[in-house]
Write an enzyme that holds these catalytic residues in place. Structure first.
Site, PDB file in Angstrom:
ATOM      1  N   LYS A  44      35.205  33.432  29.986  1.00  0.00           N
ATOM      2  CA  LYS A  44      35.056  33.863  31.382  1.00  0.00           C
ATOM      3  C   LYS A  44      34.454  35.275  31.433  1.00  0.00           C
ATOM      4  O   LYS A  44      34.419  35.975  30.420  1.00  0.00           O
ATOM      5  CB  LYS A  44      36.404  33.829  32.083  1.00  0.00           C
ATOM      6  CG  LYS A  44      37.453  34.740  31.466  1.00  0.00           C
ATOM      7  CD  LYS A  44      38.838  34.417  32.013  1.00  0.00           C
ATOM      8  CE  LYS A  44      39.870  35.342  31.423  1.00  0.00           C
ATOM      9  NZ  LYS A  44      41.238  34.885  31.741  1.00  0.00           N
ATOM     10  N   ARG A 139      51.081  33.052  39.818  1.00  0.00           N
ATOM     11  CA  ARG A 139      49.692  33.297  40.194  1.00  0.00           C
ATOM     12  C   ARG A 139      49.134  31.938  40.619  1.00  0.00           C
ATOM     13  O   ARG A 139      49.137  31.622  41.783  1.00  0.00           O
ATOM     14  CB  ARG A 139      48.957  33.878  38.979  1.00  0.00           C
ATOM     15  CG  ARG A 139      47.731  34.663  39.288  1.00  0.00           C
ATOM     16  CD  ARG A 139      47.178  35.381  38.063  1.00  0.00           C
ATOM     17  NE  ARG A 139      46.842  34.487  36.956  1.00  0.00           N
ATOM     18  CZ  ARG A 139      46.247  34.880  35.819  1.00  0.00           C
ATOM     19  NH1 ARG A 139      45.958  36.151  35.633  1.00  0.00           N
ATOM     20  NH2 ARG A 139      45.953  34.021  34.879  1.00  0.00           N
ATOM     21  N   TYR A 271      32.884  69.209  34.061  1.00  0.00           N
ATOM     22  CA  TYR A 271      33.446  69.339  35.419  1.00  0.00           C
ATOM     23  C   TYR A 271      34.925  69.721  35.377  1.00  0.00           C
ATOM     24  O   TYR A 271      35.704  69.148  34.614  1.00  0.00           O
ATOM     25  CB  TYR A 271      33.311  68.015  36.167  1.00  0.00           C
ATOM     26  CG  TYR A 271      31.897  67.703  36.587  1.00  0.00           C
ATOM     27  CD1 TYR A 271      31.230  68.502  37.505  1.00  0.00           C
ATOM     28  CD2 TYR A 271      31.226  66.606  36.059  1.00  0.00           C
ATOM     29  CE1 TYR A 271      29.931  68.216  37.888  1.00  0.00           C
ATOM     30  CE2 TYR A 271      29.934  66.305  36.441  1.00  0.00           C
ATOM     31  CZ  TYR A 271      29.288  67.120  37.366  1.00  0.00           C
ATOM     32  OH  TYR A 271      28.005  66.840  37.743  1.00  0.00           O
ATOM     33  N   MET A 319      29.114  61.161  34.841  1.00  0.00           N
ATOM     34  CA  MET A 319      28.482  59.876  35.140  1.00  0.00           C
ATOM     35  C   MET A 319      27.598  59.396  33.981  1.00  0.00           C
ATOM     36  O   MET A 319      27.623  58.210  33.620  1.00  0.00           O
ATOM     37  CB  MET A 319      27.641  59.996  36.417  1.00  0.00           C
ATOM     38  CG  MET A 319      26.968  58.702  36.811  1.00  0.00           C
ATOM     39  SD  MET A 319      25.894  58.862  38.239  1.00  0.00           S
ATOM     40  CE  MET A 319      27.066  58.812  39.576  1.00  0.00           C
TER      41      MET A 319
HETATM   42  C1  LIG Z   1      41.928  34.582  30.593  1.00  0.00           C
HETATM   43  C2  LIG Z   1      42.753  33.407  30.361  1.00  0.00           C
HETATM   44  C3  LIG Z   1      43.064  33.029  29.057  1.00  0.00           C
HETATM   45  C4  LIG Z   1      42.697  33.855  27.853  1.00  0.00           C
HETATM   46  O1  LIG Z   1      43.507  35.006  27.853  1.00  0.00           O
HETATM   47  P1  LIG Z   1      43.415  36.088  26.700  1.00  0.00           P
HETATM   48  O2  LIG Z   1      44.545  36.994  26.975  1.00  0.00           O
HETATM   49  O3  LIG Z   1      42.095  36.775  26.867  1.00  0.00           O
HETATM   50  O4  LIG Z   1      43.521  35.365  25.431  1.00  0.00           O
HETATM   51  C5  LIG Z   1      43.783  31.856  28.870  1.00  0.00           C
HETATM   52  N1  LIG Z   1      44.170  31.117  29.930  1.00  0.00           N
HETATM   53  C6  LIG Z   1      43.898  31.466  31.202  1.00  0.00           C
HETATM   54  C7  LIG Z   1      44.378  30.614  32.309  1.00  0.00           C
HETATM   55  C8  LIG Z   1      43.185  32.629  31.460  1.00  0.00           C
HETATM   56  O5  LIG Z   1      42.922  32.972  32.715  1.00  0.00           O
END
Ligand SMILES: *Cc1c(COP(=O)(O)O)cnc(C)c1O
Length: 376
Positions: A44, A139, A271, A319
């Site tokens: 992802k 979630r 800064y 920046m």
């Molecule tokens: C992102 C995600 C993972 C992978 O998680 P990591 O901590 O990066 O290994 C697995 N399952 C779901 C549902 C996720 O959203």
């Protein structure tokens, strides 16, 4: 000449880390679970900032890929990926179902609205799905109360030819820091899915790297794990660096010194003058700032390598630039190589800790203006 900064992605490190995870799973097999689980490589967020194309190449040996964005999933198919693809959030509106159908994408089903959209859909081929149980992340996923009925509805969709395989999945909230909580959440999963047919999936990186955890799922159906962050060479655990886990950094953020100066005792740097020299010293200015994705919250003392020598950042990150202490690197000058994180430098996790965040955020946040270099 372009500004001297780049993010190099190593395809062989991606493959190495996948192999490392697969070996670990293999080693924890036992008499009750003689086969290692299948691995969805989680890609992802543009493969945690590493690029979908590189991920498809680097994870060629994975059993499947998992992500959330439909366009990224389609890209994988266009690149020739023929093994399963799991959509971790499933689909978002009825029109998405045609895309799942066309590109043969496996969906998670986490809410009643998705079941209703499916019931009204007419895919040409039945889709594969995993019904998600909420074991305490709160979630996504059906509550313990709603799950049995949701699973039954999915089975009905199966009988109607809308779904092909129906599996079960969940996600742990504390696999990285609380084995007790994880064991409790796994018990909920075991109890709620007992006797229900179909493949299942519960483990992210932290759970996949916790020796023997996957073997305590009671089902004998086909198991899938879903490691993400560890495949990119960053540790899911706060108290363990990737090296100790046998992981290699897949991304190296590197730049160069574009200026070097001597400053007298008492001089402030950058800064706000939040750093002042306690003695006369040499500092270097690096062509990397928060507009490149380097965290502004990283303060004085954050590790960084100049010309192969580990030193520290000083003062506030600007920046487009940041300052480093050249005391331990007297030979450094304009053009000297700097590694902000990755091969030949600190781990992204060390930089993240210094900035009060996690490696995930830094890897995903490298700015589009930083040129990507692909290494084999
Ligand atoms: C992102 C995600 C993972 C992978 O998680 P990591 O901590 O990066 O290994 C697995 N399952 C779901 C549902 C996720 O959203």
């Amino acid at each position: 000449m372009p500004r001297p900064i780049s993010a190099t992605v190593s395809v062989s490190s991606l493959s190495h880390n996948l192999q490392r995870v697969a070996n670990g799973l293999q080693q924890s097999c036992n008499a009750a679970k003689p086969l290692r689980p299948r691995v969805w490589a989680v890609i992802k967020a543009n493969a945690y900032g590493h690029g979908i194309d590189q991920a498809v190449q680097g994870f060629a040996q994975a059993d499947g890929l998992a992500m959330l964005d439909l366009n990224e999933a389609v890209r994988c198919r266009e690149l020739g990926w023929t093994k399963p693809i799991l959509l971790l959030e499933g689909f978002f509106e009825p029109g998405d179902i045609a895309v799942l159908d066309e590109y043969c994408l496996t969906t998670s089903l986490h809410c009643q609205e998705q079941l209703e959209m499916l019931a009204a859909a007419k895919p040409a081929n039945p889709l594969n799905a995993f019904v998600k149980l909420n074991v305490g992340m709160n979630r996504l996923g059906f509550s313990e109360y709603a799950f049995p009925d949701a699973y039954r509805q999915a089975q009905q969709l199966q009988q109607q030819g809308i779904l092909a395989s129906v599996g079960k999945m969940s996600h742990f909230a504390r696999a990285d820091d609380s084995p007790v909580t994880t064991t409790q959440q796994l018990q909920v999963f075991n109890r709620m899915t007992q006797g229900l047919p179909g493949p299942f999936s519960v483990c992210n990186s932290a759970a996949s790297l916790t020796a023997g955890l996957w073997t305590t799922v009671s089902s004998d159906e086909e198991q899938w794990v879903r490691p993400g962050i560890c495949l990119y060479g960053s540790s899911p655990f706060e108290d363990r660096l990737p090296d100790a886990l046998g992981l290699r950094p897949a991304m190296t953020l590197a730049a160069q010194l574009i200026s070097v100066r001597e400053i007298p005792r008492g001089a402030g740097v950058g800064y706000g003058h939040v750093f002042t020299a306690s003695d006369a010293m040499r500092i270097g200015i690096v062509a990397c700032g928060y507009a490149d994705g380097y965290p502004r919250h990283a303060g004085t003392g954050t590790p960084i390598c100049v010309d192969g020598v580990r030193t520290r950042l000083v003062g506030r990150v600007s920046m487009d630039m940041l300052a480093v202490d050249l005391t331990p690197v007297p030979q450094a000058g304009v053009g000297s190589p700097v590694v902000l994180w990755g091969e030949g430098g600190p781990s992204v996790d060390e930089v993240a800790q210094a900035a009060g965040t996690i490696g995930y955020e830094l890897l995903c946040a490298v700015a589009p203006r930083v040129p990507r270099v692909i290494a084999v």
